[in-house]
Structures are given as C-alpha cells and as structure tokens.
Scaffold this active site. Structure first.
Site, short mmCIF file in Angstrom:
data_model
loop_
_atom_site.label_atom_id
_atom_site.label_comp_id
_atom_site.label_asym_id
_atom_site.label_seq_id
_atom_site.Cartn_x
_atom_site.Cartn_y
_atom_site.Cartn_z
N SER A 3 49.94 62.59 109.83
CA SER A 3 49.46 61.27 110.26
C SER A 3 49.31 60.46 109.32
CB SER A 3 48.18 61.30 111.25
OG SER A 3 47.32 61.50 110.54
N LYS A 4 49.27 60.83 107.87
CA LYS A 4 48.95 59.88 106.80
C LYS A 4 50.22 59.34 106.27
CE LYS A 4 44.55 61.20 107.08
NZ LYS A 4 44.64 61.81 108.25
N ASN A 5 49.97 58.37 105.13
CA ASN A 5 51.25 57.57 104.53
C ASN A 5 51.74 58.49 103.35
OD1 ASN A 5 48.95 57.13 103.10
ND2 ASN A 5 49.67 55.08 102.61
#
Length: 213
Positions: free
Chosen positions: A160-162
């Site tokens: 879910s992180k960039n």
C-alpha cells in the site's frame, strides 16, 4: 540466476541497503521484512526497555505504538495539529517524564512532521528521535529527505506504500552503534561479519526480521 535467495549479506539486499542509504542521505540502511520490524529494531537500538516511555502521535497506524510495545515500553500519545494531522509539537513537552526515552514522530501520508521543533525538544531533554517515515518515501523537509531528520528512521515497503515491495521495510541511521545494535536485533541476536564463518552465538535477544533477495 545468482543462486542466492537469502542471507544477511545477500547481494540484492546489500545493494538495496546501499542505494537506499545513498538516496536518503544516511550512512546506514538495513532491510527488514516489514516497516513494523524496522520500527521495532529502531526502538531496540535506542535502548528502549521495560517501563520506558516513547512519545508519539495519537493518529497513526498501530505499528508505531508496537515498535515501543515490542520492547515492553509504553507509547505515550500526543494529540495532532488539526491542520496537518501530524503530532502537535506544542503539546509534546507536557508529556515528557523521567521515563521518556524517545520521541517518535510520524510523517503522516508523506507530510513531514515539524522536525526542527521536535529535534530541539529532544536535545533539550536528552531524548532520541525515531522517525516513522513508513508513508514518506522521498518526502523532503527544508531540503533534506525524511529518514535523515532524526537519530533513526523506519520505512515500509508494504504493497500500500508509495515504494511497494509486497512486504518489507527499511531502517536508516547515521550512527554506527545504532546500526550494529539494530542489525543484531534484526538477526537473532547474532553479530554476523561478512566473509567470516558464522558463530552460532547470540549475544542479545533478537528476532528474525531479514528481507529476502
């Protein structure tokens, strides 16, 4: 193709650590199997222990608090600034006690916390600063990257992180001592030298937080 899939000094893990340290602007990086693990080893390297207190924001993912709790310490929550949703620096000092060991600001949703003020408070009270930068890959504060603004920092590589890697984490610091202590906590309490035969002798309580190739 390399024939190497795992190991503390595996080549792709080493390359990731080197490149991420260079990108952030710190001397050291350790890859872990989660951002939660990176927060845990940072607290452990800071010497956070039973009964100690770690000040952090009241608005964050549960892993921030767990970093302290995994070391039998107590997370102490400070309310947020209603404009930034980051920790309200004006309310930190009222939560400091003789048991406080560290401040753990969170760069929520990639917006860096007010680090000049936080670092000044930490210096005044002889506390360490551990950045929860799990959501802040590439974010900058006054020209300096998140992750190089405190004593230690943790990033997440969750999907879910960039910067997603499925799962994983990264620990950053400029301190040789914190890097060594965190590395032992990351790997079963062992101190493993590259290109030397491993001694199966744990020198402290550790976990198994290594990342895979």
């Amino acid at each position: 193709e390399s024939g190497v899939l795992w190991g503390t000094h595996a080549p792709q893990v080493k390359a990731l650590q080197r490149e991420w340290a260079e990108y952030i602007g710190t001397k050291h990086c350790l890859a872990t199997n989660s951002g939660t693990a990176a927060l845990h080893i940072a607290c452990a390297a800071a010497g956070v222990g039973p009964g100690d207190e770690v000040i952090t924001t009241a608005f964050t993912f549960v892993a921030t608090a767990l970093g302290a709790m995994h070391n039998n310490a107590i997370p102490v929550f400070v309310d947020v600034d209603p404009k930034t949703f980051n920790i309200d620096v004006g309310k930190i000092e009222e939560k400091i006690t003789e048991k406080t060991k560290a401040i753990m600001p969170v760069h929520l949703h990639g917006l860096p916390a007010d680090m000049d003020e936080i670092n000044a408070i930490a210096k005044k009270h002889h506390l360490l600063v551990i950045e929860d930068a799990c959501q802040a890959h590439g974010a900058t504060y006054k020209g300096k990257k998140a992750g190089a603004l405190g004593d230690m920092a943790a990033f997440s590589l969750n999907g879910s992180k960039n910067l997603p890697g499925g799962e994983g984490g990264l620990f950053n610091t400029n301190s040789d001592e914190y890097a060594m202590q965190a590395d032992m906590v990351r790997t079963l309490g062992w101190f493993i030298m590259e290109n030397e035969e491993r001694e199966y002798n744990a020198v402290k309580v550790g976990w198994m937080y290594r990342y895979q190739e």
